[in-house]
Design a protein around this motif. Sequence first.
Motif, PDB file in Angstrom:
ATOM      1  N   VAL A 123       0.826  -1.219   0.000  1.00 55.01           N
ATOM      2  CA  VAL A 123       0.000   0.000   0.000  1.00 55.01           C
ATOM      3  C   VAL A 123       0.861   1.270   0.000  1.00 55.01           C
ATOM      4  O   VAL A 123       0.589   2.209  -0.758  1.00 55.01           O
ATOM      5  N   VAL A 124       1.897   1.284   0.849  1.00 59.50           N
ATOM      6  CA  VAL A 124       2.666   2.528   1.003  1.00 59.50           C
ATOM      7  C   VAL A 124       3.345   2.956  -0.309  1.00 59.50           C
ATOM      8  O   VAL A 124       3.263   4.131  -0.687  1.00 59.50           O
ATOM      9  N   PRO A 125       4.000   2.016  -1.041  1.00 58.83           N
ATOM     10  CA  PRO A 125       4.581   2.461  -2.325  1.00 58.83           C
ATOM     11  C   PRO A 125       3.538   3.048  -3.281  1.00 58.83           C
ATOM     12  O   PRO A 125       3.804   4.043  -3.966  1.00 58.83           O
ATOM     13  N   LYS A 126       2.329   2.470  -3.257  1.00 58.09           N
ATOM     14  CA  LYS A 126       1.261   3.022  -4.111  1.00 58.09           C
ATOM     15  C   LYS A 126       0.842   4.409  -3.636  1.00 58.09           C
ATOM     16  O   LYS A 126       0.577   5.305  -4.440  1.00 58.09           O
ATOM     17  N   LEU A 127       0.772   4.545  -2.321  1.00 59.59           N
ATOM     18  CA  LEU A 127       0.423   5.851  -1.748  1.00 59.59           C
ATOM     19  C   LEU A 127       1.469   6.891  -2.155  1.00 59.59           C
ATOM     20  O   LEU A 127       1.140   8.016  -2.526  1.00 59.59           O
TER      21      LEU A 127
END
Lengths: 201, 320
Positions: B306-310
Motif C-alpha cells: 500500500v505505502v509504495p502506491k500511496l
Amino acid sequence: MELKEQAGAGAVTVINVGPADNEQIIRKALAVGADDAVRINAGEDVEPFFVASQIANYAKGKGYDIIFTGKETISYNSFAVGGMLAELLDLPFVSQATKIDMEGSKGVVHREIEGGEEVLEVALPFLIAAQKGMAEQRIPNMKGIMSARTKSLEVVEAIAVDTYSKIAHYEMPPAKSACKMIGADDMDMLVDLLHNEAKVI
Amino acid sequence: MVLVYIDHANGKIKKSSLEAATYGVQLASKMGTSACAVALGTIENVSKLGEYGITKVLHCTDARFDSFDARPIAKAVSEAAISIGANVVVMSFNQNGKALGPRLSVRLKAGIIPGASSMVDVSNGFKAKKNVFSGKAIADCEILTSTKIVSISPNTIPVAIVGGTCTVDAFNPSLTDADFAIKVRGVEMVKGDIPLFEADLVVSAGRSLKGPENWGMIEECAKILGAATACSRAVADVHWRPHHEHVGQTGLAISPNLYIAVGISGAIQHLAGVSSSKTIVVINTDPEAPFFKAADYGVIGDAMEVVPKLNIALKKLKAG
C-alpha cells in the motif's frame, strides 16, 4: 536503587501521598530494595499542588540528595508534581529525564527535548522527573518480599493546603464519525480525499 | 493583563510559543485587557511579536538564559508578571513549559491548567478543557486563585497574524549565578528531520513492518509530504527507530493535522499520544485493528504494497 548500588552506600526512601490501599504498592517498592517508606495519609483524588506540598513538607530539612518523581500521572496527565515540589524545596529540576550518571557530587542527566536530547550537569541536591529509559524495572523476589514486611512504613497525616484548582466536570470526547474505508488499490482516491475533503495536504 | 512566556531554541522563537502568543492575545481581548510577552535570552527579532497582537515585550538579553533551566526562568517570569501586574500567564505545554508551569504555579501561588485544549471560558469563573485519562475523557478545569496560569497543548490554536507593533523594554530580573545551577554539556539534535513535536504532518509505522530495513518507504512518504516520521513503542523498544520518534503514552504526545499510521494496531497507550490529531489515516492488514475506530480514513492491506502506491499517488499530487 541502581545509584545506591553504584555508590556502594546511601539509602532510598519511597514516599506516597494517598489512602491505605496504596501500601500494597509501597511494600512492593520495599521488596525491590528501598530502605524505608512513608505514606502521607490522604484521599485518592487530590490535585498536584496538594501532593507536592505534602512531599515538600515531609522532605524539607531531611537532606535528601536526589528526589525522583515520575513525569506525569496516567490519569490527569498534568506533569505537575515534580516541578511544584522542586519549587517548594528550591531545588534545581530536570524534567523528562531519561538517564542519569553520577560523577562525584554531580549528576549528568539526559533530558528529552523537542527533536533531540540534551545532556545536563547539575550538582547535588536536585530533583528529577524521570521518564521511560531511566532504569530497568525490578521484580521483587521472595527474599525481598519477606524482608519488606519488617521494613519501616511510616504513616503521616496530611497537612492542610489551599485549593488552587478543581475539575468542574467531565465529558466524553466528541464521537468520531465512522472511518471511511478505501481500497488498497485506490491510493489516488485517498490522496484526493486528504487534499480536497480533509484539506490537510 | 496577560503575560505570555516566549520559549526559544537557538535564538528563534518556537512555533509553540507563537501559538501561546495568539492564545494570550485572544484571551486578553475576552478579558478586556492586553497581552505582554516575556522573552529571556539571545532571541532574534522579538519585536515581530507585535504582529501577533502582543503590545509589549519584556526582553532580558542575558545569555545565561540561552539554555533552558526551569528555576531561574520561573524566578524571572514571576518577576515579570508581578512588574506588569499580570493576573494570567500563558505558555505552551511543550517540554519546557511542562517543567516551567508547575514551578511558576508555586512561585506565584497561581492555579494552573496544564495542557489546556480549549480557549478559557471567562463567563463564569475561569475554566478551560483539558484531555485526561490519556484522551479517553475531557475535564473542564477551573482555577480558583486570583493569579492564573494556562499552558496550552501544541496545535490547540492556529497561529494568527493580526498586524500591529509592540514596544520592547529591557528587562533585568534580579538573579545571581547560583540561580543557574544547570549547565548544558551537549545537545544532540536529530539531523535533517522536521521536529516531530511541531510537525503538521506525521507518518508513523509499527512492528508489522518487520524490520528497520523496511523504513525506506516510510521516510520517502514523509519526504514527499514534508512530514516528520514517528513510530510505536514496540519499534523504539527493539531499536529499529530512535526513542525520540516514539509517540504514545510513554513517548511523545502529538496533535498534527495529519497522522498516517502504518502497521500500528492502535493500542490505547499509542492512541493516548496521537488521538488528538485532526485527521488520522490507518493502514493495516487486520480489519479488526482497534485503530480503525479512531481513524478518519482506513485502508486494509499490506503496508509493503500500500505505502509504495500511496507514495506514487502523493507524488502525482505534488507534481500538480
